[in-house]
Structure formats: structure tokens, C-alpha cells
Enzyme design. Structure first.
Site, PDB file in Angstrom:
ATOM      1  N   ASN A   1      39.325  43.676  27.334  1.00  0.00           N
ATOM      2  CA  ASN A   1      39.384  42.886  28.559  1.00  0.00           C
ATOM      3  C   ASN A   1      40.780  42.198  28.584  1.00  0.00           C
ATOM      4  OD1 ASN A   1      38.997  40.941  30.154  1.00  0.00           O
ATOM      5  ND2 ASN A   1      37.265  40.075  29.437  1.00  0.00           N
ATOM      6  N   ASP A   2      41.037  41.479  27.914  1.00  0.00           N
ATOM      7  CA  ASP A   2      42.562  40.652  28.005  1.00  0.00           C
ATOM      8  C   ASP A   2      43.627  41.646  28.035  1.00  0.00           C
ATOM      9  OD1 ASP A   2      41.009  38.181  28.164  1.00  0.00           O
ATOM     10  OD2 ASP A   2      40.730  38.029  25.986  1.00  0.00           O
ATOM     11  N   VAL A   3      43.699  42.397  27.143  1.00  0.00           N
ATOM     12  CA  VAL A   3      44.887  43.446  27.033  1.00  0.00           C
ATOM     13  C   VAL A   3      45.132  44.250  28.286  1.00  0.00           C
ATOM     14  CG1 VAL A   3      44.678  43.541  24.577  1.00  0.00           C
ATOM     15  CG2 VAL A   3      43.426  45.354  26.125  1.00  0.00           C
ATOM     16  N   VAL A   4      44.203  44.058  29.255  1.00  0.00           N
ATOM     17  CA  VAL A   4      44.333  44.666  30.511  1.00  0.00           C
ATOM     18  C   VAL A   4      44.415  43.780  31.479  1.00  0.00           C
ATOM     19  CG1 VAL A   4      43.616  47.053  29.714  1.00  0.00           C
ATOM     20  CG2 VAL A   4      41.789  45.621  30.637  1.00  0.00           C
TER      21      VAL A   4
END
Lengths: 107, 480
Positions: B404-407
Site C-alpha cells: 500500500n504505502d510503498v506505491v
């Protein structure tokens, strides 16, 4: 004292340069193997276990029996051994997975 | 055997050099296997040498403890699933910490005992005794309190990573002052012990250090665990080096420093990959607290497109290039083998399939790489963030599995976002994005992700493993 600190500082530098060379894909095996390495404190644990003599119950010198110092030492040996054997074994297991496989599965 | 005792330091030197080569070997997967063997040899040399140095009537205790440890360690190493590596590593850190505490306690009790006996009586037995100097006491104090913090902090990290009920994240205004108080009290006790040699101060310091380790890590959120685990890795090294100073053993100092700097570098890499400072991770608390209000506000009505696994499978089999972005969700759903089957099938259809790994994907450094390696995904198909980011615009389909957060593109273009500035995998630049997720719930950071509402994005809800298996089935069914 200065000698030991020299070794300490230089070892940090060696560690710094060597670890930057580790490929990110192998960071998990790196952690597992460094875990095994830090269990080198087993050396200290072993020395404590046999660190006789201590003061016996009747004020005599005790070279023989099991005492609080040797028990603590042996416990530390036990804990460090788990890490040494477990750490190297799990690292070997992981690295085995990274080995290029025979391309039998690919069409 | 006198020989070994006389030349013990030389053997330790060989061990230290082999330890360096062990880490050096990890620069590539081929050399790493040899490197690991060097490590084993070095450890064997160190242990055998110590056997001859540390002779005494209770050597059997050492052997018994070692065999018991070997049985436990190897059994665990053989059976632990790769998805559980993060908590296993945390647990191993805790053992090093506890061992360091036990050694320090044993050393100080022994020293006290010898002091009671007195140097004269020891001299009568042919033993040379010097009471510990201030320097020694100081080293012992450092080794002990670093070990104690490592122990409880790692136990908490283990509980957190293994999702145990007792590992509750604590939060609130009281946390920081309490942390500070315990830390200061710990230093005062340590200083008292150091200056007066008072044993009660020593016990108090050790106890406080144990408590501190817990309250220090307990407020840190699950997504920050890669940093914490790396940092504890570093700590376990410093604890070993501290004990090495006490025993004046150079091999311990070298090994401890290597591990210490290794963990420190990993923590730095993890922090950089999250665009946060180590201080912020450890003392800033979970980011969710900051982000929650905005997330609630903007979540109300936004449209997203959801699709079925069948459609997704069809799209992928018709694509030229697919990039798979795995995250913690893949580990949680144990979907790595299913993912590999899918990748192989797509390859058979002539699709270029690659994997993109963000440095903080998962719960520890390199977590995703190990899982994919376990599933037999070829090493060369797996690319790091910097290697693949430029390729996203030319990619037909990006398949995001449980990340989630890494994209999250907000990291690039929303200065008000808490993760602004964090380097991300630029999945949003691809022609089509598919996201497998359990629900529309936010990531650990509590942030909404614009990627999910993108026109090019197709959300596929469900368990990662099931969805991927359905995709594989769908592609097989179309029979290209």
C-alpha cells in the site's frame, strides 16, 4: 585499553564498508548470520561457566561444585548455542533458496 | 594442548578474519553460501579454542548446555516457515541480549566472590587476582544494560511480529515522559554502581533496563518494524562488543562491531526508504495518529473500479510486460507460491514478468526476496526500486499484491502527506494497475492511497492467495 579501542574502531570501519557491499536481496540472510556472529559471546559464557574458584559454604575455596556463577554461565552458553546453530542453519537454508535452480520447471 | 592455550589469540584472529569474509560473501548469492561456511568454521575455531582456555571441572556443563542449544536451534531453523522469518530473527536477538545480561551478572558475582576470598588466599592457590577496575565495571555496566534493553525490546518485537496478544502497542501522552524517567533512573543507578560498586544499584539498573526495553519499543507501529528489527540487530552486536571489552577478547570485539555496524547500516537504509529519521521512528510514535483525521475526511465518497480475478487474468495474459509488486499482504496470505505459478504461466504465454521490491516491503529488510526465493522465482527477475522505477511508464500491467504505502503517489506529489518525500515504486505510471487487497481499509500509516482511485486502476478484493490462484485458472482457461 587504547589497543582494544583501536581494534573496536577499526572493526567498525571494516564492518561499515563490508556491509554496504551486501546486496539488498540478501538483507534477511545478513540479519540471520549476524545474529549467529553476535552469539560469539558464547566465548564469554564459557569462560564464566568454568570461572572457578568461588567462595564455598564453609568459607573454603570451591573449585568443584555447581554454583550460581557456573549456572548463569551455562544458561548463557545454552542461549548463545541456540543462536549459533540456529542462525547458521537458517542462513544456510535461506541461501540455498537463492541458488540458481536447474531450469527444469520453465517451459 | 598447551599449544592452543599459548596461541589462543592467534586462533581468535583467524576467527575474526573469517567473520569479515562471511559478511563479504553476502555481496552475491553465489559467494554467500561459501561465506556462511566461513562463519561456521570461525565459530568452531573460537569455541574449540575457548575449550582449552577455559578448563575446569564443570566443562561438562558447557557441553551439555551447548548440545541442548544446538538441538533447539537446529530444530527451529529447519522448521520455521519463511513467512515467519521476521519474528524468528527478533527472537534470536532477544537470546543474544539475555545471554549478555547473564554473562555480565555472572562476571560481577564472580568478582565479588573473589574479592571476599581475598587476593592473598587466592595467591596461596597459585591464582593471580585483580579486582575489577573502574574501566571494567563501566564496560560491564554497558554490556549489561545494552543486553537488557535488547532482550525485552526484542521480545516485544517478536510478539508484535507474531501478532501475539500480549504485545500491545501503547500510546498516549504519558509514554514519552515515562520513557525518559526510566531512562534517567537507569543511568543514575548505573552511575551509582559505577562509582560505589553498590550491588543493589546494579540490580536496579538491570531491572530498569529491562523495563525500558519494553516501553521503548511498545509504542512503535507494526510497519516500522523493519527499522526496529535492524536496530536490535545492531544492539545485539554492541552488547557482544561490550562483553568483549570486559573479557579483553579481541574476537568478541571484532564480531560485535561487525554486527553492530551491520545493523546500524540496515536501520539507516530502512529509515531512508521511509524518508524518516531514526529518532522519528523510535520516539515519534506510530504515524497513524497524525494521519487519521485526514484519512477519515477524504475517504467518504470516492469512486474506485473493482474487477474480478478473471478479467485481471485476461488482461495480464494479453500484456507484453507485467511487473509484480509484492508487499506484506503476500507474506500474510502465504501467496508466494501462487504468485510464482502465475508468473511462470504468464511467461509461458510470452509475457515479460518481473518483480519490483521496495526496501521496506514486508516486516524486515529483504523479507520479500527471501519469500520469492523460497518460491523459486529466478533471482534475476527480482529488481530493486532504483532498478525498475524507470521502467514503469513502459509497463502494461502492474500487479500490486498486499502493498500500500510503498506505491502511494502522495509520497511524490502531496506535501501535506505524512509520507511525503518517501521514495516509492512508481506503479501509478504504468498503463494499467491492478491491486489485490482485502478491503478498502488503509495501510499501516492510516493513509488513503490515490492509486486506488486512479482511472487506470482496477481493485480486486479478496485473499491474496485465492485471487492469484483464480487469475492463474482464468489464464489457463483462455488457452492462448
Amino acid at each position: 585499553m587504547v589497543e582494544t579501542i583501536t581494534i573496536f574502531v577499526l572493526a567498525i570501519f571494516v564492518g561499515y564498508y563490508v556491509v554496504w557491499g551486501v546486496t539488498p536481496a540478501l538483507h534477511t540472510p545478513l540479519m540471520a548470520v549476524t545474529n549467529a556472529l553476535s552469539s560469539i559471546i558464547i566465548v564469554g559464557a564459557m569462560i564464566q561457566t568454568v570461572g572457578m574458584p568461588v567462595l564455598g559454604l564453609e568459607g573454603n575455596l570451591d573449585f568443584q561444585s555447581i554454583n550460581i556463577v557456573s549456572v548463569l554461565g551455562a544458561m548463557a552458553v545454552f542461549l548463545a548455542s541456540i543462536n549459533i546453530f540456529g542462525g547458521f542453519a537458517v542462513t544456510a537454508r535461506m541461501l540455498d533458496m537463492f541458488k540458481p535452480k536447474q531450469k527444469n520447471k520453465e517451459g | 594442548m598447551e599449544f592452543i592455550r599459548a596461541y589462543a589469540d592467534w586462533f581468535y584472529l583467524i576467527g575474526a578474519v573469517l567473520f569479515i569474509l562471511t559478511l563479504r560473501g553476502l555481496s552475491g548469492p553465489k559467494t554467500a553460501i561459501v561465506g556462511n561456511r566461513y562463519g561456521m568454521i570461525a565459530m568452531a575455531i573460537a569455541v574449540l579454542t575457548t575449550f582449552f582456555v577455559a578448563q575446569g571441572p564443570v566443562v561438562w556443563m558447557i557441553i551439555a548446555a551447548m548440545i541442548a542449544g544446538a538441538v533447539v536451534g537446529i530444530a527451529r531453523a529447519r522448521t520455521v516457515p519463511m513467512t515467519q522469518m521476521p519474528e524468528t530473527v527478533a527472537l534470536m536477538h532477544s537470546l543474544v541480549g539475555l545471554a549478555a545480561v547473564l554473562i555480565a551478572v555472572a562476571a560481577i558475582i564472580h568478582n565479588n566472590s573473589l574479592q571476599v576470598i581475598g587476593a592473598e588466599r587466592l595467591a596461596a592457590q597459585g591464582l593471580n587476582f585483580h579486582a575489577m577496575s573502574k574501566v571494567h565495571l563501566f564496560e560491564l555496566f554497558v554490556g549489561c544494560f545494552v543486553g537488557a534493553i535488547t532482550f525485552t525490546a526484542s521480545v516485544f518485537a517478536y510478539g508484535k511480529l507474531a501478532a501475539k496478544k500480549w504485545a500491545k502497542t501503547i500510546s498516549g501522552a504519558w509514554v514519552k515522559p515515562v520513557q525518559a524517567l526510566i531512562f534517567i533512573a537507569m543511568l543514575i543507578c548505573g552511575f551509582t554502581f559505577f562509582s560505589t560498586g553498590s550491588m543493589s544499584a546494579f540490580w536496579a539498573m538491570t531491572g530498569l533496563a529491562l523495563v525500558f526495553g519494553w516501553v521503548w519499543i511498545a509504542p512503535v507501529g507494526g510497519g516500522d518494524m523493519p527499522v526496529v528489527v535492524s536496530l536490535l540487530n545492531s544492539f545485539s552486536g554492541w552488547a557482544a562488543a561490550g562483553i568483549g571489552f570486559t573479557l579483553e577478547n579481541n574476537m568478541l570485539i571484532v564480531a560485535g562491531s561487525l554486527v553492530g555496524s551491520s545493523g546500524a547500516i540496515l536501520s539507516y537504509i530502512m529509515c531512508k526508504a521511509m524518508n524518516r529519521s531514526i529518532i522519528n521512528v523510535l520516539f515519534g510514535g506510530a504515524m497513524g495518529a497524525v494521519a487519521a483525521p485526514t484519512a477519515v475526511g477524504s475517504q467518504v465518497q470516492r469512486n474506485y473500479r473493482s474487477g474480478s480475478a478473471d478479467d485481471a487474468g485476461f488482461l495480464m495474459s494479453n500484456a507484453d510486460s507485467v511487473v509484480i509488486v509484492p508487499g506484506y499482504g503476500m507474506a500474510q496470505g502465504r501467496a508466494q507460491n501462487a504468485v510464482k505459478e502465475l508468473a511462470n504461466l504468464l511467461k509461458e504465454q510470452g509475457v515479460t514478468v518481473r518483480f519490483a521490491i521496495h526496501p521496506v516491503a514486508g516486516r524486515m529488510p529483504g523479507h520479500m526476496n527471501v519469500l520469492l526465493a523460497e518460491a523459486d522465482v529466478p533471482y534475476d527477475d527480482i529488481l530493486e526500486m532504483d532498478e525498475i522505477n524507470a521502467d514503469f511508464p513502459a509497463t502494461d500491467v502492474v500487479l500490486v499484491i498486499g502493498a500500500n504505502d510503498v506505491v502511494n503517489p502522495a509520497a511524490k506529489d502531496d506535501p501535506s502527506s505524512p509520507i511525503y518525500g518517501m521514495p516509492i515504486l512508481e506503479a501509478h505510471k504504468a498503463r494499467t494497475i491492478m491491486v489485490i487487497k482485502r478491503s478498502m481499509a488503509t495501510g499501516y500509516a492510516g493513509l488513503d492511497n490515490d492509486l486506488f482511485y486512479n482511472d487506470k486502476t482496477m481493485m480486486i478484493f479478496g485473499d491474496a492467495k485465492k485471487v492469484v490462484e483464480e487469475m492463474t485458472k482464468a489464464i489457463n482457461g483462455t488457452g492462448h
